[in-house]
Design an enzyme around this catalytic site. Structure first.
Site, mmCIF file in Angstrom:
data_model
loop_
_atom_site.group_PDB
_atom_site.id
_atom_site.type_symbol
_atom_site.label_atom_id
_atom_site.label_comp_id
_atom_site.label_asym_id
_atom_site.label_seq_id
_atom_site.Cartn_x
_atom_site.Cartn_y
_atom_site.Cartn_z
ATOM 1 N N GLU A 23 0.150 -7.504 -3.862
ATOM 2 C CA GLU A 23 -0.338 -6.833 -5.069
ATOM 3 C C GLU A 23 0.540 -7.305 -6.221
ATOM 4 O O GLU A 23 1.763 -7.370 -6.092
ATOM 5 C CB GLU A 23 -0.216 -5.301 -4.953
ATOM 6 C CG GLU A 23 -1.106 -4.714 -3.885
ATOM 7 C CD GLU A 23 -0.948 -3.193 -3.719
ATOM 8 O OE1 GLU A 23 -0.589 -2.513 -4.698
ATOM 9 O OE2 GLU A 23 -1.186 -2.720 -2.600
ATOM 10 N N GLU A 59 1.651 0.655 2.900
ATOM 11 C CA GLU A 59 2.554 1.744 2.530
ATOM 12 C C GLU A 59 2.594 2.843 3.583
ATOM 13 O O GLU A 59 2.250 3.995 3.328
ATOM 14 C CB GLU A 59 2.168 2.282 1.151
ATOM 15 C CG GLU A 59 2.343 1.190 0.119
ATOM 16 C CD GLU A 59 2.049 1.601 -1.311
ATOM 17 O OE1 GLU A 59 1.086 2.344 -1.526
ATOM 18 O OE2 GLU A 59 2.788 1.167 -2.201
HETATM 19 C C1 GAL Z 1 0.470 0.162 -4.695
HETATM 20 C C2 GAL Z 1 -0.515 0.614 -3.644
HETATM 21 C C3 GAL Z 1 -1.925 0.610 -4.142
HETATM 22 C C4 GAL Z 1 -1.988 1.257 -5.489
HETATM 23 C C5 GAL Z 1 -1.121 0.523 -6.441
HETATM 24 C C6 GAL Z 1 -1.089 1.145 -7.809
HETATM 25 O O1 GAL Z 1 1.696 0.699 -4.437
HETATM 26 O O2 GAL Z 1 -0.432 -0.174 -2.505
HETATM 27 O O3 GAL Z 1 -2.716 1.287 -3.221
HETATM 28 O O4 GAL Z 1 -1.534 2.562 -5.395
HETATM 29 O O5 GAL Z 1 0.189 0.568 -5.978
HETATM 30 O O6 GAL Z 1 -2.315 1.272 -8.394
#
Ligand code: GAL
Length: 976
Positions: A496, A420
């Site tokens: 993620e 990010e």
């Molecule tokens: C993503 C980010 C993580 C964390 C997650 C939400 O956007 O890369 O670091 O913030 O969301 O918990």
């Protein structure tokens, strides 16, 4: 004062800075400087004392601190009796103005001093910091060595001319914020300190300053190649030795080896390599493996592998970013035990020890660089460092320090540029530099969806429907046809997904089915492994686990930092158990007739030879028989059937019961003992009737206008149940609401225009239902109470029709629910009945799914059978309390008071929730420690429940798990 506007660290003179190199294990002496140091905390740079670098500075009134640790952790204040500042949590937003490259004036400083003795002075000596969070200035014996930037990267100084035999004084002044903080905006606590080991290493003349091992493996021939580049101090060559393969050769030669055993996460075969000069020998474990991208597939050793991954941060509830080695070992073993095979080191290079363990235990690792500038997203990405020339060196420096440090680990299968950080030329330059230095690993980064300078396509939290399009190459095209063609040739990873915050995530199966449907899909990484709770106290000094906002932060993001599969103490949350089932590398199924076991091997390289198979039959009365199943070895990615043994068939034929088959480790592994269960499956012939022979028995006992039917006493003026036999019942009501989960409080990504589900529920009043008696009838068959349930200010309602009929020993309840009045376009949280009985009823036995909880889209690990627990044990200890702990598919339960009294319930299968506090108390609590039993046992019997989803970050509840209002009927039976 030190200049904090420089984004890169400097050494004075620059010759002191050591060229980034691999972390190597050497026979040259190393002296650890870890331990208790003197420490002084200053609230701002302006408050920090002058002259601390002088060796004779009087630090006798300072406190102490363990090194490594993060200085702001409450543990220090509690244990050391000193104010060391506080942690602060933000997700995207910077905790200071976006005013690059300036840090705020309110910039805490931690001064660290250590006196240490050096026994013998060696010709060359290095001072190594494995990680300093914040911007450090370092002096040894009064001499300025330099400054550091890059919190989760090593900083090494040449101190040969400064270190002395005898007493030395090392001083490290850390300013929490600097220009570099703009590059370190990861979603986690802001926690400065010396977070990793500190050591003094002697570097012999003619020693080995760096090693770069290049290996590959050719699955077609079973051979491999090995090239070892060694940097020898002062020139000269090194000799390499791989004793197991009889290799002795000069470094630099490319050696073709006819037969090697490859490294993979499944079979992490390591060889011990030594690299020597007359002055020094270094030893490192190496693995032969090849990573490639071909035909839009991610291949290891020529085969597409599926990543069953987790995102892992470094956090400890007492020491902050410094995680003790035994904790890291415990975590990685837990991961293996739960079928995790991949780790993304979100969002910075980890302590090198993690990589050593990952090599040894077997994990595919995405090593991610320490770069995140997410807070610029909140200001339209204006002046984002990722695209500003003055930050170029800082980006390259970070890429270089990561790659040089970690390049020899076979576990690392991709480099990640960071997280990010928007997009821009500095990221592109990192990528180019990495490619030039190490072409053997693909490059990952999620923030650049065109993938112009990347090798794999990565997204986060994409809903299953998007992933389904990508699986079949049907994704919407990019505007630029060349880039589109390039990206279409890439494999896809969810770096993620499935946000494990609070109760959830729901919907894991749907992702896994997709991952297994297409070789383009590499799998993904759950967000996230670990909750970042901090052990602290409340305003009254009572212990609790804290989250954002508990430490006086000006801006913070609450409990968004509590979103892991394990607690900060590494206690598994129920979702970790569920994940183990979803990730199981072997799938077992029993055919509908109960004759045959099908074994589907989903390992990419390994046959099932290391597994043993077993069966167990539990009859409806709880008695069990068990035995082994002979299953011929099933090759990787193959499937085979095996007949169930006669004994199992005979047991199952004897009556209703549950047959469970399982695959367990046949022998001890590095990460679990023989007998550890890897996969299981069940077939049940149990029905409610098979558990309850009296269910259809005729009515017993006369009903009357006082509202008695069997053992039930129903209040004629309200229709509420008030007693079951001699057990008093209170709080009887229809329940359509739940204490919102973190996911209920989120906005699902596909319904961003809608308020969160929790707000939609309160908007229509699900949290404050009231009841009006419509009719009450009693005759010799029983009692029937119809009530209309609704909420103030609304015209929607529900007619609840409860017909109570006396049966032998108990009462049968036939429930009908019918929506009545104006429609509501809001799903119900549940459709259930709730009531309370005296708190002495604290022991529960049930036939249903357990031992863990489950909701419509979670609970994959809960298996059918008889289970027992105390009411306390049924609670999931979420840091922020919320709906949790329901047991699914319950056919019967028994709640006893330990003194011979018991309430028994059966009927149509339901979800059972039993708590020592009410739903309202659960919803009102902000920290688990606030919850205390109110002297009653609260029971919710749910006929239906709304799913959990993952809307705290990602898609909401998938349509098949949404509970839309509608009519329903079900039956229950109570015996007391
Ligand atoms: C993503 C980010 C993580 C964390 C997650 C939400 O956007 O890369 O670091 O913030 O969301 O918990």
């Amino acid at each position: 004062m030190i200049d904090l506007t420089a984004p890169v660290g400097e050494a004075f003179p620059p010759a002191r800075a050591r060229t980034p190199a691999a972390t190597l294990s050497s026979d040259a002496p190393v002296q650890s400087l870890d331990g208790m140091w003197r420490f002084r905390y200053s609230r701002t740079v302006a408050d920090a004392p002058d002259g601390v670098e002088a060796p004779d500075y009087d630090d006798s009134d300072w406190s102490e601190i363990p090194v490594p640790s993060s200085w702001g952790m409450p543990w220090h204040d509690r244990t050391l009796g000193a104010d060391h500042g506080a942690p602060a949590y933000t997700n995207v937003q910077y905790p200071f103005p976006v005013d690059p490259p300036f840090p705020p004036d309110a910039n805490p400083v931690g001064d660290h001093r250590l006196r240490f003795d050096v026994q013998e002075l060696l010709p060359r000596t290095e001072l190594r910091f494995a990680g300093i969070e914040g911007a450090a200035t370092v002096w040894l014996n009064g001499t300025l060595l330099g400054t550091t930037r890059g919190s989760r990267l090593p900083s090494v100084f040449d101190v040969s001319d400064v270190v002395i035999a005898g007493a030395n004084v090392l001083v490290v002044r850390i300013a929490q914020f600097s220009a570099a903080s703009y590059l370190e905006d990861q979603d986690m606590w802001w926690l400065p300190g010396i977070i990793r080991r500190v050591e003094l290493a002697s570097r012999p003349h003619g020693g080995i300053d760096d090693v770069f091992v290049h290996t590959d493996y050719d699955p077609a021939t079973g051979g491999g190649t090995l090239t070892v580049d060694a940097v020898v101090h002062g020139g000269g060559t090194a000799e390499i030795r791989l004793a197991e393969l009889g290799v002795v050769a000069p470094a630099g030669d490319t050696l073709a080896l006819d037969t090697v055993e490859p490294w993979s996460a499944e079979q992490p075969r390591l060889y011990e390599l030594t690299v020597s000069t007359p002055a020094e020998t270094v030893t490192l474990p190496i693995g032969f493996r090849t990573v490639e991208i071909r035909d839009a597939q991610f291949l290891v050793n020529g085969r597409p592998v599926l990543l069953r991954g987790v995102n892992r941060h470094e956090h400890h509830p007492d020491s902050g970013r410094a995680v003790p080695r035994d904790t890291v070992e415990q975590e990685l073993r837990l991961m293996k035990q739960h079928n995790v095979n991949a780790i993304r080191t979100s969002h910075y290079p980890p302590d090198p020890y993690l990589l050593e363990l990952a090599d040894r235990l077997g994990f595919y690792v995405i090593d991610e660089c320490d770069v995140e500038t997410h807070g610029f997203g909140l200001v339209g990405w204006r002046r984002n460092p990722s695209d500003e020339p003055e930050w170029a060196d800082a980006y390259l420096d970070r890429a270089r320090r990561m790659v040089e440090r970690d390049k020899n680990h076979p576990c690392i299968v991709m480099w990640s540029l960071g997280n990010e950080a928007g997009t821009g030329r500095n990221l592109a330059a990192m990528s180019e530099w990495i490619r030039g230095r190490d072409a053997s690993r693909p490059i990952h980064y999620e923030g650049e969806q065109d993938c112009a300078y990347l090798d794999v396509w990565s997204r986060m939290y994409a809903p299953p429907s998007d992933v389904a399009l990508i699986a079949t190459f049907d994704e919407p095209p990019l505007d630029d046809p060349d880039l589109d063609a390039r990206r279409r040739a890439m494999p896809f990873v969810l770096c993620e997904y499935a946000h494990a915050m609070g109760n959830g995530p729901g919907g894991l199966d749907e992702y896994q089915e997709l991952f297994e449907s297409s070789p383009r899909l590499m799998g993904g990484f759950i967000w996230e492994w670990l909750e970042h709770g901090i052990r602290t106290t409340d305003a009254d000094g009572r212990p609790r686990i804290g989250y954002g906002g508990d430490f006086g932060e000006v801006v913070h993001d609450g409990n968004f930092v509590i979103d892991g599969l394990v607690s900060a103490d590494r206690e598994p949350r129920p979702q970790l158990e569920d994940l183990a089932v979803v990730f199981a590398p072997v799938r077992l199924t029993i055919d509908p007739a109960g004759q045959t076991l099908t074994v589907r091997n989903r390992y990419d390289f390994t046959g099932t030879g290391s597994l043993a198979f077993a069966w167990r039959f539990e009859a409806a009365d709880g008695t069990a028989t068990e035995g082994r199943i002979e299953v011929p070895e099933v090759a990787a990615r193959a499937q085979a059937d095996a007949p169930l043994p006669q004994e199992a068939l005979a047991a199952s034929a004897g009556g209703a019961g549950v047959l469970t088959v399982s695959a367990v480790l046949a022998a001890d592994a590095d990460w679990a003992e023989a007998g550890h269960e890897v996969a299981w499956s069940q077939r049940s012939t149990v029905t409610s009737a098979s558990l309850d022979s009296t269910r259809t028995a005729p009515a017993a006992g006369a009903a009357s206008m006082t509202g008695n039917a069997g053992i039930a006493t129903v209040e004629p003026r309200t229709g509420a149940l008030v007693a079951l036999g001699d057990i008093d019942v209170a709080d009887w009501r229809l329940e359509l609401w739940r204490a919102p989960t973190d996911n209920d409080r989120g906005r699902g990504w596909e319904e961003r225009d809608e308020p969160p589900m929790s707000e939609r529920w309160t908007a229509v009043g699900l949290d404050r239902l009231v009841s009006r008696l419509v009719s009450f009838d009693a005759d010799s068959d029983g009692v029937r109470a119809v009530t209309r349930v609704s909420a103030a200010a609304h015209d929607w309602g529900v007619l609840l029709d409860c017909a109570w009929t006396g049966v032998v020993d108990g009462v049968r309840l036939d429930v009908s629910v019918m929506p009545d009045g104006g429609p509501i376009a809001v799903p119900w949280a549940r459709l259930g009945l709730s009531f309370s009985i005296p708190g002495e009823f604290g022991a529960v036995e049930w036939f249903g799914r357990g031992p863990g909880p489950g909701y419509p889209d979670t609970g994959q690990s809960a298996r059918l059978g008889w289970h027992s627990a105390t009411v306390d044990e049924l609670q999931t200890p979420h840091v922020r309390p919320q709906e949790s702990g329901a047991r699914r598919d319950v056919h019967a339960f028994r709640l006893s008071d330990g003194k011979g009294r018991a309430l028994r319930t059966g009927g149509d299968p339901f979800a059972l929730t039993v708590r020592p506090w009410s739903t309202e108390a659960l919803a009102a609590a902000t920290h688990r420690e606030e919850l205390a039993g109110d002297g009653r046992t609260h029971i919710v019997i749910d006929h239906l429940q709304h799913g959990i989803g993952t809307a705290s970050c990602g898609p909401g509840v998938l349509s098949q798990y949404v509970l839309w209002p509608g009519p329903a009927r079900f039956q229950l039976r109570f015996t007391a």
